[in-house]
Design a protein around this motif. Structure first.
Motif, PDB file in Angstrom:
ATOM      1  N   LEU A   1      56.823  49.844  84.060  1.00 33.80           N
ATOM      2  CA  LEU A   1      57.729  49.228  83.856  1.00 33.80           C
ATOM      3  C   LEU A   1      57.950  48.335  84.565  1.00 33.80           C
ATOM      4  N   GLU A   2      56.516  47.916  85.111  1.00 30.65           N
ATOM      5  CA  GLU A   2      56.609  46.906  86.079  1.00 30.65           C
ATOM      6  C   GLU A   2      56.027  46.228  85.253  1.00 30.65           C
ATOM      7  N   GLU A   3      55.865  44.510  85.713  1.00 27.59           N
ATOM      8  CA  GLU A   3      55.632  43.242  84.601  1.00 27.59           C
ATOM      9  C   GLU A   3      53.837  43.490  84.703  1.00 27.59           C
TER      10      GLU A   3
ATOM     11  N   VAL B   1      53.961  45.743  72.813  1.00 28.13           N
ATOM     12  CA  VAL B   1      54.149  45.923  74.126  1.00 28.13           C
ATOM     13  C   VAL B   1      53.699  44.642  75.392  1.00 28.13           C
ATOM     14  N   ILE B   2      52.445  43.971  74.851  1.00 24.49           N
ATOM     15  CA  ILE B   2      52.465  42.461  75.626  1.00 24.49           C
ATOM     16  C   ILE B   2      52.242  41.538  74.506  1.00 24.49           C
TER      17      ILE B   2
ATOM     18  N   GLY C   1      53.944  41.302  80.070  1.00 28.27           N
ATOM     19  CA  GLY C   1      54.534  42.571  79.299  1.00 28.27           C
ATOM     20  C   GLY C   1      54.647  43.655  80.028  1.00 28.27           C
ATOM     21  N   GLU C   2      54.837  44.412  79.993  1.00 22.87           N
ATOM     22  CA  GLU C   2      55.176  45.721  80.483  1.00 22.87           C
ATOM     23  C   GLU C   2      54.085  47.154  80.875  1.00 22.87           C
ATOM     24  N   CYS C   3      53.768  46.909  81.631  1.00 19.31           N
ATOM     25  CA  CYS C   3      52.883  48.581  82.277  1.00 19.31           C
ATOM     26  C   CYS C   3      54.084  49.854  81.692  1.00 19.31           C
TER      27      CYS C   3
ATOM     28  N   CYS D   1      49.876  48.110  85.018  1.00 24.16           N
ATOM     29  CA  CYS D   1      50.235  46.851  86.227  1.00 24.16           C
ATOM     30  C   CYS D   1      49.067  47.647  87.455  1.00 24.16           C
TER      31      CYS D   1
ATOM     32  N   ARG E   1      59.360  54.379  91.612  1.00 20.83           N
ATOM     33  CA  ARG E   1      58.693  53.790  91.252  1.00 20.83           C
ATOM     34  C   ARG E   1      57.157  54.494  92.284  1.00 20.83           C
TER      35      ARG E   1
END
Ligand SMILES: [Zn+2]
Ligand SMILES: [Zn+2]
Length: 166
Positions: free
Chosen positions: A58-60, A18-19, A52-54, A121, A135
């Motif tokens: 899914l936010e950066e 994920v990150i 990565g992604e939240c 995030c 979102r």
């Protein structure tokens, strides 16, 4: 004793699913090398930027990594002696390769556990709307005027009663 400062490209696999620090991204190394009886003791810090992604929206997510590490690199002779003694604890000794030390596995061992297990995030990220995938952080008042399916069934029953009576 020697102090080394280096900017290097991140090796593969410096992260989780994920990150992680993207391969080739800049890593800042600050290392102090000390000669000790058994070999060379490397103490330092590694800095980099994990992306990565939240997990909720899914936010950066960008995470500044700054972690310490310490590792003893033993002379190959020492490692051999330890292996022959059958000393279990010394099984994963890192060896000096001539004058070279391979910091890559050490970096991986210090950076990966320091990364967030579930990147967010922001701590209170409300995630995505279950109806439309919007979102929610971008639109706090977000709502749908959809009838709950359970109520919809009751409405249908009520309609039936009216039909009978009428
Ligand atoms: Zn989020
Ligand atoms: Zn929605």
């Amino acid at each position: 004793m020697r102090t080394v400062q280096r900017l290097v490209g991140a090796p593969d696999g410096l992260g989780t699913a994920v990150i992680g620090i993207p391969t080739g991204a800049e890593l800042e190394l600050d290392v102090r090398l000390e000669a000790v009886t058994e070999g060379v003791l490397a103490t330092g810090t590694v800095r980099g930027r994990a992306v990565g992604e939240c997990v909720r929206c899914l936010e950066e997510v960008v995470d500044e990594v700054d972690v310490p590490f310490q590792e003893l690199f033993v002379y190959p002779e020492r490692a051999k002696v330890a292996a022959e003694d059958g000393d279990e604890d010394d099984e994963d000794l890192r060896e000096l390769d001539g004058d070279l030390i391979d910091l890559e596995p050490v970096l991986r061992d210090s950076v990966v556990p320091a990364l967030p297990f579930q990147p967010l995030c922001r701590a209170d990220c409300p995630g995505l709307c279950s109806q439309c995938g919007a979102r929610l952080a971008d639109d706090p008042g977000h709502a749908h005027d959809l009838l709950d399916p359970r109520w919809a069934a009751l409405t249908a029953l009520a309609d039936d009663d009216e039909t009978k009576e009428g």
